[in-house]
Scaffold this active site. Structure first.
Site, PDB file in Angstrom:
ATOM      1  N   GLY A  10       0.981  -0.943  -0.027  1.00 45.88           N
ATOM      2  CA  GLY A  10      -0.122  -0.238   0.314  1.00 45.88           C
ATOM      3  C   GLY A  10       0.907   1.186   0.081  1.00 45.88           C
ATOM      4  O   GLY A  10       2.262   0.816   0.264  1.00 45.88           O
ATOM      5  N   TYR A 123     -17.666   0.181   3.734  1.00 42.89           N
ATOM      6  CA  TYR A 123     -16.444   0.295   3.855  1.00 42.89           C
ATOM      7  C   TYR A 123     -15.849   1.260   5.024  1.00 42.89           C
ATOM      8  O   TYR A 123     -15.735   1.039   5.644  1.00 42.89           O
ATOM      9  CB  TYR A 123     -15.444   1.535   2.433  1.00 42.89           C
ATOM     10  CG  TYR A 123     -14.453   2.043   2.545  1.00 42.89           C
ATOM     11  CD1 TYR A 123     -13.124   1.579   3.187  1.00 42.89           C
ATOM     12  CD2 TYR A 123     -14.263   2.999   2.859  1.00 42.89           C
ATOM     13  CE1 TYR A 123     -11.808   1.485   3.704  1.00 42.89           C
ATOM     14  CE2 TYR A 123     -12.643   3.488   3.050  1.00 42.89           C
ATOM     15  CZ  TYR A 123     -11.826   2.579   2.656  1.00 42.89           C
ATOM     16  OH  TYR A 123     -10.473   3.393   3.644  1.00 42.89           O
TER      17      TYR A 123
END
Length: 290
Positions: A10, A123
């Site tokens: 990430g 999310y």
């Protein structure tokens, strides 16, 4: 200090490794560690016996999460709680990264840490559940909410805009959602400062912080700044056409306002990020340079 970073590919994890300096940092991702697999998380943290664990791993596909709720909650909620519990068992400090999407965007003005949460989609709900799980598993853990993260590494809004600018003369970008574009390269040094402080002090004045740059922008403002910086660096550029959220429907709803108030982390730790425009120029130059 030995630090274990959960998540290796990430944007923030990459920036953390690049700025680790004198920290003995290890970044772990799949297949060695998978937040959806509790056994792998527990085994990795016990094996490396770190002083600090930074959870930079997450399910971040906001729209896809609407149809993959189980996967989002497995990583962002249950996995986060497992990691926090394992860090506590190892005697390690724990920093967990969360998001502005825990808010519904209805507030006028910047969101404070204590403002009520009300996520609009799966999310945001999974990340909020993760905050709850982390607090329950490791009461001394510190949660840091971020917003609109981008970097020269990985997939993000800035790189998408530059890719589109190479193919077209005009790009429609939403101009009625407000936030703080935050460069991962600014986030990482702040997290290291916080992590070292946690080790030295053994505790934190607060367990929840907002972290973001100076200034705020709409997505269209951000896109226009990206184009300006790219043009100055000899990269692609396109005209930004301002559109509304209604003009660009998505499976997941986005908060109209997700500006985070970042005074608390400045007052407690002296952490202040630069103006978002300054960081945007720097990151875009790096992307254009390749």
């Amino acid at each position: 200090m030995k630090a274990l970073i959960l998540g290796s590919t990430g944007q923030v994890a990459h920036a953390l490794m690049a700025s680790a300096g004198d920290v003995e940092a290890i970044a772990l991702g799949r297949p060695e560690i998978d937040l959806a697999d509790a056994a792998s998380v527990e085994a990795a943290i016990a094996r490396y016996a770190p002083d600090l664990v930074i959870n930079a791993a997450a399910y971040t596909a906001v729209d896809k999460a609407e149809s993959e709720a189980d996967a989002a909650f497995a990583i962002n909620a249950h996995g986060a709680g497992t990691a926090a519990a394992a860090a506590r068992a190892a005697g390690a400090a724990f920093i967990h990264l969360s998001t502005d999407f825990v808010f519904d965007g209805s507030k006028t003005g910047a969101y404070l840490e204590e403002d009520p949460v009300a996520p609009l989609g799966v999310y945001g709900a999974s990340k909020q559940a993760g905050e709850v799980a982390v607090r329950a598993a490791h009461p001394d853990a510190v949660i840091v909410r971020l917003s609109w993260v981008y970097a020269a590494h990985g997939s993000n809004f800035a790189k998408t805009m530059l890719r589109l600018a190479g193919d077209r003369d005009e790009i429609g970008v939403v101009a009625d959602q407000l936030g703080r574009p935050t460069a991962a390269e600014d986030i990482a040094p702040a997290l290291w400062m916080l992590g070292k402080g946690l080790i030295a002090r053994k505790s934190s004045p607060h367990n929840l912080y907002h972290l973001g740059p100076q200034g705020e922008a709409t997505w269209a403002d951000f896109a226009a700044a990206i184009m300006q910086a790219s043009n100055a660096a000899g990269g692609p550029s396109a005209h930004i056409r301002r559109i509304t959220t209604a003009d660009y429907p998505t499976p997941a709803k986005r908060p109209a306002n997700s500006v985070l108030d970042c005074k608390r982390i400045a007052e407690d730790w002296g952490i202040r990020l630069p103006d978002w425009r300054e960081s945007c120029d720097r990151v875009v130059r790096e992307i254009v340079a390749g």
